[in-house]
Design a protein around this motif. Structure first.
Motif, mmCIF file in Angstrom:
data_model
loop_
_atom_site.group_PDB
_atom_site.id
_atom_site.type_symbol
_atom_site.label_atom_id
_atom_site.label_comp_id
_atom_site.label_asym_id
_atom_site.label_seq_id
_atom_site.Cartn_x
_atom_site.Cartn_y
_atom_site.Cartn_z
ATOM 1 N N UNK A 104 0.812 -1.227 0.000
ATOM 2 C CA UNK A 104 0.000 0.000 0.000
ATOM 3 C C UNK A 104 0.846 1.279 0.000
ATOM 4 N N UNK A 105 2.159 1.116 -0.268
ATOM 5 C CA UNK A 105 3.018 2.287 -0.439
ATOM 6 C C UNK A 105 3.514 2.919 0.852
ATOM 7 N N UNK A 106 3.246 2.269 1.991
ATOM 8 C CA UNK A 106 3.693 2.815 3.277
ATOM 9 C C UNK A 106 5.162 2.529 3.572
ATOM 10 N N UNK A 107 5.759 1.639 2.782
ATOM 11 C CA UNK A 107 7.155 1.266 3.013
ATOM 12 C C UNK A 107 7.833 1.029 1.672
ATOM 13 N N UNK A 108 9.011 1.578 1.517
ATOM 14 C CA UNK A 108 9.724 1.448 0.245
ATOM 15 C C UNK A 108 10.913 0.508 0.365
ATOM 16 N N UNK A 109 11.130 -0.261 -0.692
ATOM 17 C CA UNK A 109 12.329 -1.099 -0.788
ATOM 18 C C UNK A 109 13.474 -0.239 -1.310
ATOM 19 N N UNK A 110 14.744 -0.550 -0.995
ATOM 20 C CA UNK A 110 15.177 -1.566 -0.041
ATOM 21 C C UNK A 110 15.140 -1.022 1.388
ATOM 22 N N UNK A 111 15.183 -1.905 2.388
ATOM 23 C CA UNK A 111 15.275 -1.498 3.787
ATOM 24 C C UNK A 111 15.981 -2.615 4.557
ATOM 25 N N UNK A 112 16.286 -2.329 5.807
ATOM 26 C CA UNK A 112 16.927 -3.348 6.647
ATOM 27 C C UNK A 112 15.891 -3.895 7.607
ATOM 28 N N UNK A 113 15.637 -5.205 7.509
ATOM 29 C CA UNK A 113 14.743 -5.876 8.464
ATOM 30 C C UNK A 113 15.548 -6.289 9.688
ATOM 31 N N UNK A 114 15.005 -6.007 10.876
ATOM 32 C CA UNK A 114 15.648 -6.466 12.119
ATOM 33 C C UNK A 114 14.594 -7.076 13.026
ATOM 34 N N UNK A 115 14.872 -8.286 13.515
ATOM 35 C CA UNK A 115 13.998 -8.888 14.523
ATOM 36 C C UNK A 115 14.076 -8.022 15.774
ATOM 37 N N UNK A 147 10.494 -8.483 -2.361
ATOM 38 C CA UNK A 147 9.531 -9.168 -1.485
ATOM 39 C C UNK A 147 9.972 -10.571 -1.092
ATOM 40 N N UNK A 148 10.597 -11.278 -2.038
ATOM 41 C CA UNK A 148 10.998 -12.675 -1.757
ATOM 42 C C UNK A 148 12.040 -12.770 -0.640
ATOM 43 N N UNK A 149 12.752 -11.646 -0.341
ATOM 44 C CA UNK A 149 13.737 -11.651 0.750
ATOM 45 C C UNK A 149 13.079 -11.833 2.122
ATOM 46 N N UNK A 150 11.751 -11.622 2.166
ATOM 47 C CA UNK A 150 11.045 -11.764 3.450
ATOM 48 C C UNK A 150 10.740 -13.228 3.779
ATOM 49 N N UNK A 151 10.873 -14.090 2.771
ATOM 50 C CA UNK A 151 10.568 -15.514 3.002
ATOM 51 C C UNK A 151 11.524 -16.103 4.030
ATOM 52 N N UNK A 152 11.001 -16.988 4.851
ATOM 53 C CA UNK A 152 11.779 -17.715 5.879
ATOM 54 C C UNK A 152 12.295 -16.850 7.027
ATOM 55 N N UNK A 153 11.860 -15.593 7.094
ATOM 56 C CA UNK A 153 12.255 -14.779 8.247
ATOM 57 C C UNK A 153 11.288 -15.064 9.407
ATOM 58 N N UNK A 154 11.741 -14.879 10.661
ATOM 59 C CA UNK A 154 10.843 -15.067 11.802
ATOM 60 C C UNK A 154 9.594 -14.195 11.665
#
Length: 384
Positions: A139-150, A166-173
Motif C-alpha cells: 500500500x506504499x507505506x514502506x519502500x524497498x530496499x530497507x533493513x529488516x531487524x527482529x 519481497x521474496x527476501x522476506x521468506x523464511x524470516x521469523x
C-alpha cells in the motif's frame, strides 16, 4: 567495600567468551566470581570460583542465583529482566540495570528510546508481525530496499537482513520487527563508553569495523578508526549522549554509521564488553574487561587511550565444518610480529560460530591491517 581477597561475590549472567575474558581480570584482582550458564561446556567454567547451571531466561534460575551474590552483571543481554528487577528491589546491585536492559533487549524499544531522547538514528517503522511489512509495501507505506531487524534475540548477524525484494522476506521469523531505512554510509564505527556508579565516564578511542559480506559479522576492528578528528569527536559525543540518556553503569558499546555527509547515526548498543573492544587487551592501557569491572564496582576508571595501533580479527568457524575444532596454521600466525591469538574454549565448531580472535599490534596501523589480512588468510577454524 572491600572487593579484593574478601567475602564479596560478583555474579555474572552468561558463561561465554566475554565472561571468560572478564574473569582474566577478576583473577588479577582476586575477586570471587559466580557464573550462571545453561551449558556445562561454557568457556567460563574453568575460570570462575562457582559455576551454576541454569537457563538465563528462567525467572527462578536468575532470581535464586542473584540472591547469592552482592553485585550482578551480564555478558549477554538475553536474560530474565523481571528477575533482575525483583533483585534490585531487594537491594542487590544489578549493572546494567533492569530498566536499561529492558529497553536494549528489544530493538523496537531501543529505536524509540533514541527518538524520544533526540539521539540521531536512521528512520524506521515498527511492526508487530512480519506479514504487516508486506501490506505496508503493497500500500506504499514502506519502500524497498530497507533493513529488516527482529525486535528480539538477534545477535552476530542473526536477526538482520537487507530486504531488496519481497521474496527476501521468506523464511524470516514471523514476530515483532522493525524496518529501517537503508543508510548509505562510509564507515561503521563504534565507541565504548565506561561509566561507574558515581557517574564518572570515559570513552575508548573510536574504532572502525569492517564486515564480512555474507555472514554480516565483524571481520576486522581497527583502532583508532581511520577518520578525521572532527568525525571522531562527533562519534564520541554521540556515544556520551547515549550513555547519559541510559544513565547506565558499566560499559556501553555504541555502534554507529558515518554517513556520506559525515553525520553520525546510532545503529545499536550493547551494555557490556563488546566485540569492538577486544583489541584493548593488547593495545590499550586498560582493557575493556578491566574497565567493566572498575565501572560496576564503582572503582576509579582506568586510562582508555591506546599504547599502540591495534587490529582485531574474528576467528569464526569455516563453512562446511561442524564438529571438534582444529585451529589450522595457528603456529604460523604466531611467528608473525605483534600477533596474539585468543582461543575461547568452545570445543565444537560450526560455520560462522565465533571461536576466538587474533589481535595484531603495530605502531603503524596500515602495517597492522596488512598483517591482519595475512592472519585471516592463514589461520582456518576447521573440524577434525
Amino acid at each position: 567495600m572491600n572487593y579484593f581477597s574478601s567475602d564479596f561475590k560478583l555474579g555474572i549472567l552468561g558463561g561465554g567468551q566475554l565472561g571468560k575474558m572478564l574473569l582474566y581480570n577478576t583473577r588479577k584482582f582476586d575477586i570471587y566470581t559466580c557464573v550462571l550458564e545453561a551449558s556445562d561446556a561454557a568457556p567460563c567454567k574453568i575460570a570462575c570460583d562457582e559455576f551454576h547451571l541454569g537457563d538465563l531466561m528462567d525467572y527462578d534460575a536468575v532470581y535464586n542465583f542473584g540472591k547469592q551474590v552482592d553485585v550482578l552483571t551480564i555478558e549477554i543481554e538475553n536474560v530474565n529482566v523481571d528477575a533482575l528487577e525483583a533483585l534490585e528491589k531487594e537491594g542487590i546491585k544489578v549493572y546494567p540495570s533492569s530498566r536499561t536492559l529492558r529497553t536494549i533487549q528489544n530493538k523496537a524499544k531501543q529505536k524509540l528510546f533514541y527518538v524520544d531522547n533526540e539521539l540521531p538514528t536512521a528512520p524506521f517503522s515498527r511492526f508487530a508481525y512480519l506479514s504487516e511489512i508486506e501490506d505496508a509495501i503493497n500500500n506504499g507505506g514502506l519502500e524497498l530496499p530497507f533493513v529488516w531487524k527482529a525486535a528480539q534475540f538477534g545477535y552476530d548477524g542473526n536477526g538482520v537482513k537487507v530486504v531488496r525484494q519481497l521474496s527476501d522476506l521468506e523464511n524470516l521469523p514471523k514476530g515483532e520487527c522493525i524496518a529501517e531505512e537503508l543508510v548509505p554510509f562510509k564507515n561503521e564505527l563504534a565507541v565504548i563508553v565506561a561509566r561507574n556508579a558515581s557517574g564518572d565516564t570515559k570513552t575508548f578511542p573510536v574504532v572502525e569495523m569492517e564486515f564480512h559480506p555474507e555472514a554480516n559479522q565483524v571481520e576486522y576492528v581497527i583502532c583508532p578508526a581511520r577518520i578525521s578528528d572532527d568525525v571522531a569527536n562527533k562519534a564520541r559525543q554521540v556515544a556520551l549522549n547515549v550513555s547519559k540518556a541510559f544513565n547506565h553503569v558499566g560499559l556501553l558499546a555504541v555502534e554507529m554509521f558515518q554517513t556520506k555527509d559525515d553525520s553520525i547515526l546510532i545503529n545499536e548498543v550493547a551494555p557490556r564488553p563488546h566485540n569492538s573492544g577486544h583489541q584493548t587487551i593488547e593495545a590499550s592501557y586498560t582493557s575493556q574487561f578491566e574497565q567493566h569491572l572498575r565501572a560496576i564496582l564503582d572503582l576509579p576508571l582506568g586510562r582508555t587511550d591506546s599504547k599502540v595501533g591495534g587490529v582485531m580479527v574474528n576467528l569464526v568457524g569455516a563453512e562446511g565444518h561442524t564438529g571438534n575444532v582444529v585451529y589450522e596454521n595457528i603456529e604460523k600466525i604466531m611467528t608473525m610480529e605483534g600477533v596474539t591469538p585468543h582461543i575461547y574454549g568452545k570445543k565444537q565448531t560450526r560455520p560462522f560460530r565465533k571461536m576466538g580472535h587474533v589481535t595484531i599490534v603495530n605502531e603503524n596501523l596500515n602495517e597492522a591491517r596488512r598483517v591482519a589480512e595475512e592472519v585471516k588468510q592463514s589461520i582456518k577454524v576447521i573440524s577434525e
